[in-house]
Design a protein around this motif. Structure first.
Motif, PDB file in Angstrom:
ATOM      1  N   UNK A 143      50.794  80.999 110.307  1.00  0.00           N
ATOM      2  CA  UNK A 143      51.949  80.539 111.057  1.00  0.00           C
ATOM      3  C   UNK A 143      53.073  81.543 110.802  1.00  0.00           C
ATOM      4  N   UNK A 144      53.376  82.348 111.805  1.00  0.00           N
ATOM      5  CA  UNK A 144      54.313  83.465 111.649  1.00  0.00           C
ATOM      6  C   UNK A 144      55.680  82.993 111.163  1.00  0.00           C
ATOM      7  N   UNK A 145      56.190  81.898 111.750  1.00  0.00           N
ATOM      8  CA  UNK A 145      57.528  81.419 111.398  1.00  0.00           C
ATOM      9  C   UNK A 145      57.567  80.956 109.950  1.00  0.00           C
ATOM     10  N   UNK A 146      56.567  80.164 109.541  1.00  0.00           N
ATOM     11  CA  UNK A 146      56.565  79.611 108.182  1.00  0.00           C
ATOM     12  C   UNK A 146      56.368  80.702 107.135  1.00  0.00           C
ATOM     13  N   UNK A 147      55.473  81.645 107.391  1.00  0.00           N
ATOM     14  CA  UNK A 147      55.262  82.728 106.431  1.00  0.00           C
ATOM     15  C   UNK A 147      56.512  83.612 106.358  1.00  0.00           C
ATOM     16  N   UNK A 148      57.237  83.731 107.499  1.00  0.00           N
ATOM     17  CA  UNK A 148      58.525  84.419 107.466  1.00  0.00           C
ATOM     18  C   UNK A 148      59.491  83.742 106.506  1.00  0.00           C
ATOM     19  N   UNK A 149      59.452  82.380 106.462  1.00  0.00           N
ATOM     20  CA  UNK A 149      60.295  81.640 105.516  1.00  0.00           C
ATOM     21  C   UNK A 149      59.913  81.956 104.073  1.00  0.00           C
ATOM     22  N   UNK A 150      58.596  82.109 103.829  1.00  0.00           N
ATOM     23  CA  UNK A 150      58.135  82.448 102.482  1.00  0.00           C
ATOM     24  C   UNK A 150      58.747  83.769 102.036  1.00  0.00           C
ATOM     25  N   UNK A 151      58.618  84.795 102.886  1.00  0.00           N
ATOM     26  CA  UNK A 151      59.179  86.101 102.532  1.00  0.00           C
ATOM     27  C   UNK A 151      60.705  86.022 102.381  1.00  0.00           C
ATOM     28  N   UNK A 152      61.368  85.295 103.294  1.00  0.00           N
ATOM     29  CA  UNK A 152      62.842  85.184 103.233  1.00  0.00           C
ATOM     30  C   UNK A 152      63.294  84.564 101.917  1.00  0.00           C
ATOM     31  N   UNK A 153      62.659  83.445 101.533  1.00  0.00           N
ATOM     32  CA  UNK A 153      63.058  82.760 100.308  1.00  0.00           C
ATOM     33  C   UNK A 153      62.803  83.615  99.065  1.00  0.00           C
ATOM     34  N   UNK A 154      61.644  84.306  99.030  1.00  0.00           N
ATOM     35  CA  UNK A 154      61.328  85.128  97.865  1.00  0.00           C
ATOM     36  C   UNK A 154      62.245  86.351  97.779  1.00  0.00           C
ATOM     37  N   UNK A 155      62.542  86.949  98.925  1.00  0.00           N
ATOM     38  CA  UNK A 155      63.413  88.144  98.919  1.00  0.00           C
ATOM     39  C   UNK A 155      64.842  87.772  98.527  1.00  0.00           C
ATOM     40  N   UNK A 156      65.374  86.681  99.095  1.00  0.00           N
ATOM     41  CA  UNK A 156      66.757  86.284  98.749  1.00  0.00           C
ATOM     42  C   UNK A 156      66.855  85.877  97.286  1.00  0.00           C
ATOM     43  N   UNK A 157      65.797  85.253  96.737  1.00  0.00           N
ATOM     44  CA  UNK A 157      65.778  84.934  95.308  1.00  0.00           C
ATOM     45  C   UNK A 157      65.823  86.205  94.465  1.00  0.00           C
ATOM     46  N   UNK A 158      65.014  87.196  94.892  1.00  0.00           N
ATOM     47  CA  UNK A 158      64.955  88.460  94.154  1.00  0.00           C
ATOM     48  C   UNK A 158      66.309  89.164  94.163  1.00  0.00           C
ATOM     49  N   UNK A 159      67.019  89.087  95.298  1.00  0.00           N
ATOM     50  CA  UNK A 159      68.342  89.720  95.400  1.00  0.00           C
ATOM     51  C   UNK A 159      69.359  88.971  94.545  1.00  0.00           C
ATOM     52  N   UNK A 160      69.272  87.651  94.584  1.00  0.00           N
ATOM     53  CA  UNK A 160      70.297  86.815  93.960  1.00  0.00           C
ATOM     54  C   UNK A 160      70.289  86.919  92.433  1.00  0.00           C
ATOM     55  N   UNK A 161      69.079  86.853  91.819  1.00  0.00           N
ATOM     56  CA  UNK A 161      68.992  86.797  90.365  1.00  0.00           C
ATOM     57  C   UNK A 161      68.744  88.179  89.784  1.00  0.00           C
ATOM     58  N   UNK A 162      69.698  89.067  90.047  1.00  0.00           N
ATOM     59  CA  UNK A 162      69.595  90.440  89.573  1.00  0.00           C
ATOM     60  C   UNK A 162      71.005  90.973  89.328  1.00  0.00           C
ATOM     61  N   UNK A 201      75.520  78.926  92.989  1.00  0.00           N
ATOM     62  CA  UNK A 201      74.725  77.705  93.148  1.00  0.00           C
ATOM     63  C   UNK A 201      73.633  77.871  94.178  1.00  0.00           C
ATOM     64  N   UNK A 202      72.531  77.228  93.928  1.00  0.00           N
ATOM     65  CA  UNK A 202      71.425  77.192  94.879  1.00  0.00           C
ATOM     66  C   UNK A 202      70.960  75.763  94.985  1.00  0.00           C
ATOM     67  N   UNK A 203      70.132  75.473  95.982  1.00  0.00           N
ATOM     68  CA  UNK A 203      69.671  74.088  96.157  1.00  0.00           C
ATOM     69  C   UNK A 203      68.494  73.770  95.253  1.00  0.00           C
ATOM     70  N   UNK A 204      67.765  74.794  94.813  1.00  0.00           N
ATOM     71  CA  UNK A 204      66.569  74.543  94.003  1.00  0.00           C
ATOM     72  C   UNK A 204      65.377  74.152  94.839  1.00  0.00           C
ATOM     73  N   UNK A 205      65.472  74.277  96.174  1.00  0.00           N
ATOM     74  CA  UNK A 205      64.360  73.880  97.045  1.00  0.00           C
ATOM     75  C   UNK A 205      63.599  75.081  97.594  1.00  0.00           C
ATOM     76  N   UNK A 206      64.155  76.288  97.473  1.00  0.00           N
ATOM     77  CA  UNK A 206      63.554  77.459  98.104  1.00  0.00           C
ATOM     78  C   UNK A 206      62.132  77.732  97.663  1.00  0.00           C
ATOM     79  N   UNK A 207      61.896  77.759  96.346  1.00  0.00           N
ATOM     80  CA  UNK A 207      60.546  78.039  95.845  1.00  0.00           C
ATOM     81  C   UNK A 207      59.599  76.871  96.096  1.00  0.00           C
ATOM     82  N   UNK A 208      60.134  75.654  96.128  1.00  0.00           N
ATOM     83  CA  UNK A 208      59.295  74.495  96.455  1.00  0.00           C
ATOM     84  C   UNK A 208      58.786  74.593  97.889  1.00  0.00           C
ATOM     85  N   UNK A 209      59.658  75.032  98.791  1.00  0.00           N
ATOM     86  CA  UNK A 209      59.258  75.221 100.194  1.00  0.00           C
ATOM     87  C   UNK A 209      58.230  76.334 100.283  1.00  0.00           C
TER      88      UNK A 209
END
Length: 511
Positions: free
Chosen positions: A395-414, A469-477
């Motif tokens: 599912x292109x849209x959902x897998x796009x969400x996976x990459x988006x959440x992981x990339x924004x996490x990587x940017x944020x906690x650095x 602050x973050x919602x804590x839901x990104x990695x769960x999604x």
């Protein structure tokens, strides 16, 4: 009679006696040679002082395979293995026999056809009246069958299963120590008795009737000496021994296994009911989260809009305290709206049907990065895609969400000045499986004890508040989307060494 006549008579008598004695000795020796020559169970032969064969009996021919005319004159080393010859064993044996009078051992010997047999060997030194070595007598017995029998008995005596042998009439012939412990009898108490004394009253099946290819294991009932019965695994195999048919029964007490199986069955129906209840609760929670989030969103948006309106249109009429309170209300309502959006997204992921699309993941990552360009530039983050990513069905849209959440996490906690994020694929390894995708960074890292909890809903790790602050839901999604594709997601990280989030989008792969 004259003295000379008397002397002649005495000499004649002595001579006749000596002749008779020598004749008797010769006859005795001939009888001994006939006796030894006819022995077939023992190889009995003579060696000269150098170890060459000088006599050969029928037993030697039967055991070793050589005729007398083939072996007489040859050295006894003919019968030894290459390993023993290399160790100089023949010289050692003759030396010990000459020194001690006798040498005895068990070991491998070689027949004429090259086959080996296990032999009991006795070499005796033969000396004349002057105590000089005249040769050696050697007696060899083939005990291969006895050795194998002893070896098998040793194995049988030390196994943990009860082993009972019996003849075709069901008469017990042997019982190993484990069998004694299992059935409560001493071996001598069951020998010669029917094997039926070991079968439970309810088990009417003849043990011998259970034989067949592979000696299949079946469950049976055993009976102890005290009359108590117990469940057991029983395997019975038939074999031929010394021209007759016999049987071996292998028995194992499965009382504990039966008890464990009963407990397992009980805990399973229990576990099944608990799982069903958990699934129902999860569904109800999803339903509640979706409805509550949807119903909360509308009034919350109204609160946010009114607070913003008052702050912008009546700023001059408000004092500093009023403006601060409205600003706080706007910020908190915005925060609440973001949390509700995350909750809605989490619920939505479990509800929507996934699309099945051929997706170029390299192009998907590129499109995911486009709206993040300003953030990447301001944070001076270097994004790397070292090799092309695979083309998969997902599912292109959902897998796009996976990459988006992981990339924004990587940017944020650095908090490094030289931030980078790498997106790539890893070899699934020799076991094969689907491609393993990853998003790696050089950020603050995650302690190993938190590797599992980071994927829990609204779970925020201690010490990360300074990154915003973050919602804590990104990695769960992320986890939910990956698992709905049949894959799995995990993290490899240590504090100060960055983090690598890995995932597959199909069953298989992973640690």
């Amino acid at each position: 009679m004259s003295p000379s006549g008397t002397a002649r008579d005495a000499t004649r008598d002595h001579t006749h006696g000596q002749v008779r004695a020598e004749s008797a000795l010769a006859a005795s020796e001939e009888q001994f040679r006939m006796l030894v020559g006819g022995v077939r169970d023992y190889a009995i032969f003579m060696l000269d002082p150098a170890g060459r064969v000088v006599t050969w009996n029928a037993g030697a021919e039967r055991i070793k395979g050589y005729r007398a005319d083939e072996i007489i004159g040859r050295h006894l080393s003919t019968f030894y293995t290459p390993e023993d010859l290399a160790a100089g064993k023949t010289e050692v044996e003759l030396t010990v026999a000459a020194r001690d009078g006798k040498y005895e051992e068990e070991g491998w010997r070689v027949r004429k056809d090259g086959t080996r047999f296990w032999a009991n060997v006795v070499i005796t030194a033969l000396r004349d009246g002057s105590n000089e070595i005249r040769g050696f007598a050697k007696v060899t017995r083939d005990i291969t069958e006895r050795r194998e029998s002893d070896r098998i008995k040793s194995i049988v005596d030390n196994v943990v299963d009860g082993i009972v042998t019996f003849d075709e009439n069901g008469v017990i012939e042997s019982c190993n120590p484990a069998g004694e412990a299992l059935f409560g009898y001493r071996s001598e108490e069951v020998l010669g008795r029917s094997v039926r004394i070991l079968a439970g009253a309810g088990d009417r099946t003849e043990w011998a009737a259970q034989t067949g290819p592979g000696a299949r294991v079946r469950e049976a009932v055993g009976r102890r000496k005290d009359g108590s019965e117990f469940p057991m695994d029983l395997a019975v195999g038939g074999f031929h021994f010394q021209g007759r048919r016999a049987f071996t029964a292998v028995a194992r007490d499965i009382t504990e296994r039966r008890r464990s199986e009963e407990q397992l069955r009980f805990y399973a129906q229990e576990l099944g009911a608990a799982n069903a209840e958990l699934a129902r609760s999860n569904q109800e929670l999803d339903d509640f989260a979706y409805i509550a989030s949807h119903d909360l969103k509308e009034p919350l948006r109204g609160i946010h809009n009114y607070a913003t309106f008052l702050l912008e249109d009546y700023r001059e009429e408000l004092d500093a305290e009023g403006r601060d309170k409205l600003a706080t209300l706007t910020r908190l309502s915005q925060r609440m709206e973001t949390l509700i959006d995350s909750l809605l997204e989490f619920s939505r992921v479990g509800r929507v049907e996934l699309a099945d699309q051929e997706t170029d993941l390299t192009a998907l990552v590129r499109s995911t990065l486009e709206p993040l360009q300003i953030t990447l530039r301001e944070g001076r983050v270097d994004v790397r895609v070292p090799v092309p990513l695979p083309v998969l069905r997902c599912d292109r849209v959902r897998v796009g969400e996976v990459f988006h959440n992981l990339i924004t996490n990587a940017i944020k906690y650095n908090d490094r000045p030289d931030k980078w994020v790498e997106i790539g694929t890893r070899d699934p390894g020799p076991a094969g499986g689907p491609p393993v995708l990853y998003v790696r960074d050089n950020g603050i890292g995650i302690p190993e004890k938190h590797h599992a909890v980071v994927f829990r809903i609204f779970k925020r790790l201690h010490g990360r508040d300074k990154f915003g602050g973050g919602t804590g839901a990104g990695l769960t999604i992320v986890k939910k989307i990956v698992e709905r594709h049949g894959g799995r997601v995990w993290v490899e990280s240590a504090p100060g060494e960055g983090a690598t989030f890995l995932f597959t989008l199909a069953p298989g792969g992973g640690p």
